[in-house]
Design a protein around this motif. Structure first.
Motif, PDB file in Angstrom:
ATOM      1  N   VAL A  35       0.861  -1.176   0.000  1.00 34.99           N
ATOM      2  CA  VAL A  35       0.000   0.000   0.000  1.00 34.99           C
ATOM      3  C   VAL A  35       0.899   1.228   0.000  1.00 34.99           C
ATOM      4  N   SER A  48       4.887  10.726   1.119  1.00 36.69           N
ATOM      5  CA  SER A  48       4.418   9.389   0.752  1.00 36.69           C
ATOM      6  C   SER A  48       4.951   8.367   1.746  1.00 36.69           C
ATOM      7  N   LEU A 136     -12.998   1.051  -3.884  1.00 37.60           N
ATOM      8  CA  LEU A 136     -11.690   0.884  -4.510  1.00 37.60           C
ATOM      9  C   LEU A 136     -11.875   0.833  -6.023  1.00 37.60           C
ATOM     10  N   ASP A 137     -11.278   1.791  -6.721  1.00 33.34           N
ATOM     11  CA  ASP A 137     -11.305   1.817  -8.182  1.00 33.34           C
ATOM     12  C   ASP A 137     -10.212   0.852  -8.645  1.00 33.34           C
ATOM     13  N   THR A 138     -10.616  -0.288  -9.209  1.00 26.99           N
ATOM     14  CA  THR A 138      -9.710  -1.426  -9.383  1.00 26.99           C
ATOM     15  C   THR A 138      -9.496  -1.811 -10.835  1.00 26.99           C
ATOM     16  N   GLU A 156      -4.512  -3.600  -9.232  1.00 23.61           N
ATOM     17  CA  GLU A 156      -4.140  -2.298  -8.689  1.00 23.61           C
ATOM     18  C   GLU A 156      -5.417  -1.549  -8.370  1.00 23.61           C
ATOM     19  N   THR A 158      -7.152   2.089  -6.333  1.00 25.90           N
ATOM     20  CA  THR A 158      -6.923   3.402  -5.745  1.00 25.90           C
ATOM     21  C   THR A 158      -8.184   3.884  -5.039  1.00 25.90           C
ATOM     22  N   THR A 159      -7.966   4.712  -4.031  1.00 27.26           N
ATOM     23  CA  THR A 159      -9.068   5.356  -3.329  1.00 27.26           C
ATOM     24  C   THR A 159      -8.513   6.575  -2.610  1.00 27.26           C
ATOM     25  N   THR A 160      -9.390   7.409  -2.100  1.00 30.09           N
ATOM     26  CA  THR A 160      -8.988   8.526  -1.251  1.00 30.09           C
ATOM     27  C   THR A 160      -9.752   8.405   0.054  1.00 30.09           C
ATOM     28  N   LYS A 180      -4.410  10.007  -0.347  1.00 31.46           N
ATOM     29  CA  LYS A 180      -4.529   9.183  -1.546  1.00 31.46           C
ATOM     30  C   LYS A 180      -3.868   7.835  -1.274  1.00 31.46           C
ATOM     31  N   ARG A 182      -2.943   3.903  -2.891  1.00 30.63           N
ATOM     32  CA  ARG A 182      -2.825   2.988  -4.034  1.00 30.63           C
ATOM     33  C   ARG A 182      -2.399   1.629  -3.514  1.00 30.63           C
ATOM     34  N   ALA A 184      -1.209  -2.196  -4.576  1.00 31.41           N
ATOM     35  CA  ALA A 184      -0.688  -3.090  -5.609  1.00 31.41           C
ATOM     36  C   ALA A 184      -0.749  -4.497  -5.025  1.00 31.41           C
TER      37      ALA A 184
END
Length: 192
Positions: A35, A48, A136-138, A156, A158-160, A180, A182, A184
């Motif tokens: 993550v 980050s 989660l946009d996957t 993969e 992503t989300t906020t 943000k 991400r 993997a």
């Protein structure tokens, strides 16, 4: 000599197998999953961090991906920003409270297929003792055997997240409330 009835029966058997392929169980590979999170620090910089050691399970149905499911745990003990004092601050009792809640957990509740190899995975994320609904946009990056011949999924997502939603909003908005994220994920098929 093969007659037309034998060919028809074989074709029906093959199509039935394909149409009713069973969901397959995969285990998240902790050594190849991570993550990455990023947040704005007082408008001066974007910080980050990385969390490794993600574990969990994926039940994947290639024929009906919307019926698939995901569970995962993310150990906060594996969090690093590359700066020990900052890590200790993030994990402290008045921030993420990692001693009392040492891991983040996720359990999917629904999957909406949005395109070829893409989906919105909705679920419950628990962090700092608080559970919130997240999306989660996957992207399914790859589904095939690895170099060792083991059927493998690469995802993969992503989300906020809003820190304040998890009672970790200290110093917001000077340090951004929004983080943000991400993920993997590599998962290997469970044999047997």
């Amino acid at each position: 000599m093969i007659n037309i009835h034998t060919l028809a029966a074989a074709a029906l058997a093959l199509s039935a197998t394909t149409a009713f392929a069973a969901p397959e169980a995969y285990e998240i590979d902790a050594g190849h999953s991570q993550v990455v999170f990023t947040f704005d620090h007082h408008g001066f910089s974007s910080v980050s961090g990385l969390i490794t050691g993600v574990e969990g399970a994926i039940t994947f149905d290639a024929e009906a991906p919307e019926t698939s499911s995901v569970t995962a745990t993310i150990p906060l003990s594996k969090l690093t920003t590359g700066h020990e004092d900052q890590d200790a601050d993030i994990l402290s009792p008045d921030f993420l409270g990692a001693e009392a809640s040492p891991e983040v957990s996720f359990r999917s509740t629904s999957i909406k297929v949005t395109g070829v190899g893409t989906a919105l995975i909705e679920g419950d994320l628990t962090m700092n003792g608080v559970t919130q609904h997240v999306v989660l946009d996957t992207v399914l990056k790859r589904q095939e055997p690895s170099s060792k011949g083991v059927p493998t999924l690469g995802l993969e997502a992503t989300t906020t997240l809003l820190r304040s939603a998890f009672d970790a909003g200290r110093s917001a908005p000077a340090t951004s409330d929004a983080v943000k994220v991400r993920l993997a994920i590599e998962a290997k098929k469970v044999e047997g």
